[in-house]
Design a protein around this motif. Structure first.
Motif, PDB file in Angstrom:
ATOM      1  N   ILE A 109       0.492  -9.841  -4.868  1.00  0.00           N
ATOM      2  CA  ILE A 109       1.367 -10.826  -5.927  1.00  0.00           C
ATOM      3  C   ILE A 109       1.039 -10.567  -7.420  1.00  0.00           C
ATOM      4  O   ILE A 109       2.340 -11.015  -7.744  1.00  0.00           O
ATOM      5  CB  ILE A 109       0.597 -12.072  -5.719  1.00  0.00           C
ATOM      6  CG1 ILE A 109      -0.083 -12.685  -3.852  1.00  0.00           C
ATOM      7  CG2 ILE A 109       1.670 -13.143  -6.443  1.00  0.00           C
ATOM      8  CD1 ILE A 109       2.056 -12.980  -3.513  1.00  0.00           C
ATOM      9  N   LYS A 110       0.687  -9.773  -7.594  1.00  0.00           N
ATOM     10  CA  LYS A 110       0.312  -9.395  -8.980  1.00  0.00           C
ATOM     11  C   LYS A 110       1.470  -8.576  -9.157  1.00  0.00           C
ATOM     12  O   LYS A 110       2.307  -8.222 -10.103  1.00  0.00           O
ATOM     13  CB  LYS A 110      -1.065  -8.840  -9.617  1.00  0.00           C
ATOM     14  CG  LYS A 110      -2.310  -9.642  -9.604  1.00  0.00           C
ATOM     15  CD  LYS A 110      -3.654  -9.480 -10.196  1.00  0.00           C
ATOM     16  CE  LYS A 110      -4.316  -9.890 -10.123  1.00  0.00           C
ATOM     17  NZ  LYS A 110      -6.080  -9.356 -10.733  1.00  0.00           N
ATOM     18  N   TRP A 111       1.120  -8.172  -7.935  1.00  0.00           N
ATOM     19  CA  TRP A 111       2.393  -6.444  -8.428  1.00  0.00           C
ATOM     20  C   TRP A 111       3.868  -7.155  -8.193  1.00  0.00           C
ATOM     21  O   TRP A 111       4.839  -6.864  -8.392  1.00  0.00           O
ATOM     22  CB  TRP A 111       2.311  -5.391  -6.988  1.00  0.00           C
ATOM     23  CG  TRP A 111       1.347  -4.832  -6.613  1.00  0.00           C
ATOM     24  CD1 TRP A 111       0.073  -4.587  -7.984  1.00  0.00           C
ATOM     25  CD2 TRP A 111       0.347  -4.226  -6.154  1.00  0.00           C
ATOM     26  NE1 TRP A 111      -1.067  -4.510  -7.361  1.00  0.00           N
ATOM     27  CE2 TRP A 111      -1.013  -4.478  -6.284  1.00  0.00           C
ATOM     28  CE3 TRP A 111       0.596  -4.167  -4.019  1.00  0.00           C
ATOM     29  CZ2 TRP A 111      -1.751  -3.810  -4.896  1.00  0.00           C
ATOM     30  CZ3 TRP A 111      -0.124  -3.793  -3.796  1.00  0.00           C
ATOM     31  CH2 TRP A 111      -1.129  -3.037  -3.879  1.00  0.00           C
ATOM     32  N   PHE A 112       4.430  -7.906  -7.329  1.00  0.00           N
ATOM     33  CA  PHE A 112       5.282  -8.951  -7.163  1.00  0.00           C
ATOM     34  C   PHE A 112       6.143  -8.955  -8.368  1.00  0.00           C
ATOM     35  O   PHE A 112       7.325  -9.102  -8.869  1.00  0.00           O
ATOM     36  CB  PHE A 112       4.746  -9.992  -6.036  1.00  0.00           C
ATOM     37  CG  PHE A 112       6.575 -10.554  -5.753  1.00  0.00           C
ATOM     38  CD1 PHE A 112       7.686 -10.570  -5.076  1.00  0.00           C
ATOM     39  CD2 PHE A 112       6.536 -12.414  -6.630  1.00  0.00           C
ATOM     40  CE1 PHE A 112       8.535 -10.936  -4.954  1.00  0.00           C
ATOM     41  CE2 PHE A 112       7.647 -12.839  -6.264  1.00  0.00           C
ATOM     42  CZ  PHE A 112       9.046 -11.951  -5.755  1.00  0.00           C
ATOM     43  N   GLY A 113       4.958 -10.029  -9.294  1.00  0.00           N
ATOM     44  CA  GLY A 113       5.220 -10.502 -10.691  1.00  0.00           C
ATOM     45  C   GLY A 113       5.377 -10.026 -11.749  1.00  0.00           C
ATOM     46  O   GLY A 113       5.977 -10.295 -12.369  1.00  0.00           O
ATOM     47  N   GLN A 114       5.091  -8.562 -11.434  1.00  0.00           N
ATOM     48  CA  GLN A 114       6.045  -7.292 -11.890  1.00  0.00           C
ATOM     49  C   GLN A 114       6.525  -6.534 -12.004  1.00  0.00           C
ATOM     50  O   GLN A 114       7.049  -5.798 -12.286  1.00  0.00           O
ATOM     51  CB  GLN A 114       3.990  -6.217 -11.990  1.00  0.00           C
ATOM     52  CG  GLN A 114       3.294  -7.032 -12.962  1.00  0.00           C
ATOM     53  CD  GLN A 114       1.480  -5.756 -12.499  1.00  0.00           C
ATOM     54  OE1 GLN A 114       1.996  -5.312 -11.603  1.00  0.00           O
ATOM     55  NE2 GLN A 114       1.659  -4.739 -13.229  1.00  0.00           N
ATOM     56  N   GLY A 115       6.803  -7.086 -10.782  1.00  0.00           N
ATOM     57  CA  GLY A 115       7.867  -6.727 -10.739  1.00  0.00           C
ATOM     58  C   GLY A 115       8.379  -6.119  -9.203  1.00  0.00           C
ATOM     59  O   GLY A 115       9.915  -5.278  -9.162  1.00  0.00           O
ATOM     60  N   ALA A 116       7.427  -5.310  -8.372  1.00  0.00           N
ATOM     61  CA  ALA A 116       7.850  -4.494  -7.774  1.00  0.00           C
ATOM     62  C   ALA A 116       8.691  -5.071  -6.375  1.00  0.00           C
ATOM     63  O   ALA A 116       8.102  -6.754  -6.472  1.00  0.00           O
ATOM     64  CB  ALA A 116       5.777  -4.418  -6.770  1.00  0.00           C
ATOM     65  N   LYS A 135       2.406 -14.874   3.270  1.00  0.00           N
ATOM     66  CA  LYS A 135       2.721 -16.066   4.203  1.00  0.00           C
ATOM     67  C   LYS A 135       2.535 -16.692   2.341  1.00  0.00           C
ATOM     68  O   LYS A 135       3.192 -17.505   2.073  1.00  0.00           O
ATOM     69  CB  LYS A 135       0.660 -16.693   4.219  1.00  0.00           C
ATOM     70  CG  LYS A 135       0.599 -17.592   4.093  1.00  0.00           C
ATOM     71  CD  LYS A 135      -0.838 -17.878   4.957  1.00  0.00           C
ATOM     72  CE  LYS A 135      -1.212 -20.116   5.372  1.00  0.00           C
ATOM     73  NZ  LYS A 135      -1.411 -19.898   3.688  1.00  0.00           N
ATOM     74  N   ARG A 136       1.462 -15.844   1.549  1.00  0.00           N
ATOM     75  CA  ARG A 136       1.988 -15.583  -0.120  1.00  0.00           C
ATOM     76  C   ARG A 136       2.504 -15.899  -0.288  1.00  0.00           C
ATOM     77  O   ARG A 136       2.897 -16.674  -1.122  1.00  0.00           O
ATOM     78  CB  ARG A 136       0.410 -14.950  -1.098  1.00  0.00           C
ATOM     79  CG  ARG A 136      -0.920 -14.944  -1.004  1.00  0.00           C
ATOM     80  CD  ARG A 136      -1.439 -16.698  -1.420  1.00  0.00           C
ATOM     81  NE  ARG A 136      -1.347 -16.529  -2.348  1.00  0.00           N
ATOM     82  CZ  ARG A 136      -2.459 -16.346  -3.869  1.00  0.00           C
ATOM     83  NH1 ARG A 136      -2.941 -15.634  -3.554  1.00  0.00           N
ATOM     84  NH2 ARG A 136      -1.561 -15.707  -5.117  1.00  0.00           N
ATOM     85  N   LEU A 137       3.532 -14.981  -0.472  1.00  0.00           N
ATOM     86  CA  LEU A 137       5.240 -15.030  -0.774  1.00  0.00           C
ATOM     87  C   LEU A 137       6.105 -15.997  -0.096  1.00  0.00           C
ATOM     88  O   LEU A 137       6.903 -16.205  -1.195  1.00  0.00           O
ATOM     89  CB  LEU A 137       5.450 -13.800  -0.560  1.00  0.00           C
ATOM     90  CG  LEU A 137       4.938 -12.418  -1.453  1.00  0.00           C
ATOM     91  CD1 LEU A 137       5.557 -10.726  -0.452  1.00  0.00           C
ATOM     92  CD2 LEU A 137       5.349 -12.456  -2.594  1.00  0.00           C
ATOM     93  N   SER A 138       5.607 -16.231   0.835  1.00  0.00           N
ATOM     94  CA  SER A 138       6.828 -17.066   1.663  1.00  0.00           C
ATOM     95  C   SER A 138       6.139 -18.974   0.909  1.00  0.00           C
ATOM     96  O   SER A 138       6.973 -19.472   0.445  1.00  0.00           O
ATOM     97  CB  SER A 138       6.355 -17.003   3.044  1.00  0.00           C
ATOM     98  OG  SER A 138       6.890 -18.787   3.681  1.00  0.00           O
ATOM     99  N   GLU A 139       4.926 -18.896   0.463  1.00  0.00           N
ATOM    100  CA  GLU A 139       4.590 -19.697  -0.027  1.00  0.00           C
ATOM    101  C   GLU A 139       5.058 -20.669  -1.695  1.00  0.00           C
ATOM    102  O   GLU A 139       5.236 -20.746  -2.407  1.00  0.00           O
ATOM    103  CB  GLU A 139       3.303 -20.487  -0.798  1.00  0.00           C
ATOM    104  CG  GLU A 139       1.957 -20.302   0.445  1.00  0.00           C
ATOM    105  CD  GLU A 139       0.903 -20.178   1.147  1.00  0.00           C
ATOM    106  OE1 GLU A 139      -0.109 -20.822   1.914  1.00  0.00           O
ATOM    107  OE2 GLU A 139       0.465 -19.506   0.201  1.00  0.00           O
ATOM    108  N   ARG A 140       5.644 -18.799  -2.260  1.00  0.00           N
ATOM    109  CA  ARG A 140       6.159 -18.896  -3.878  1.00  0.00           C
ATOM    110  C   ARG A 140       7.697 -18.988  -3.489  1.00  0.00           C
ATOM    111  O   ARG A 140       8.382 -19.391  -4.425  1.00  0.00           O
ATOM    112  CB  ARG A 140       6.117 -16.751  -3.878  1.00  0.00           C
ATOM    113  CG  ARG A 140       4.730 -17.164  -4.977  1.00  0.00           C
ATOM    114  CD  ARG A 140       4.260 -15.891  -5.357  1.00  0.00           C
ATOM    115  NE  ARG A 140       5.434 -16.018  -6.986  1.00  0.00           N
ATOM    116  CZ  ARG A 140       4.811 -15.827  -7.340  1.00  0.00           C
ATOM    117  NH1 ARG A 140       3.143 -15.081  -7.504  1.00  0.00           N
ATOM    118  NH2 ARG A 140       5.251 -15.468  -8.396  1.00  0.00           N
TER     119      ARG A 140
END
Length: 141
Positions: A109-116, A135-140
């Motif tokens: 999730i941190k990587w996603f937050g960094q733009g990955a 699941k975590r990405l879907s919740e976001r």
């Protein structure tokens, strides 16, 4: 210069593995940022960091976020890959006990937050880890 070629006009993605204690450097010691810039200049359409500790991938995402090409990462779940020698197999490596699916998703999730924009898993990261991440990405949203 790093050689990059496009076979039959197919997209080229380049993946680097980074030092587990310093995600800004390749395992061979070179700067990840410099290597990534060179392959991007040669036409790589996506740059990834793979088969490294999740903590190192987090650091590496910060390096790749400065590029103008999409990037991402997929970490392994080993304590260390240092014992791995050319020609040997990963069955000689010890798995982390602290990297359950929820913990892996927290890193990713941190990587996603960094733009990955491409996130996955390497050795010792399985379907349950990816399901927890999904699941975590879907919740976001």
């Amino acid at each position: 210069m790093w050689p990059v070629c496009t076979f039959h006009q197919r997209p080229v993605w380049v993946a680097f593995t980074v030092d587990d204690s310093d995600g800004t450097r390749l395992r061979s010691g070179e700067s990840l940022a410099n290597a990534a810039r060179e392959v991007a200049a040669l036409g790589a359409e996506r740059i990834m960091v793979n088969c490294s500790a999740p903590e190192a991938v987090t650091t590496a995402m910060g390096e790749l976020a400065t590029l103008s090409v999409p990037f991402g990462g997929y970490a392994n779940g080993f304590i260390s890959v240092a014992p791995l020698q050319p020609g040997s197999t990963v069955d000689k490596l010890a798995s982390r006990t602290d990297l359950d699916p929820a913990a892996y998703a927290e890193h990713a999730i941190k990587w996603f937050g960094q733009g990955a924009t491409a996130i996955g898993g390497c050795c010792e990261v399985g379907p349950a880890h990816i399901a927890a991440l999904a699941k975590r990405l879907s919740e976001r949203g």
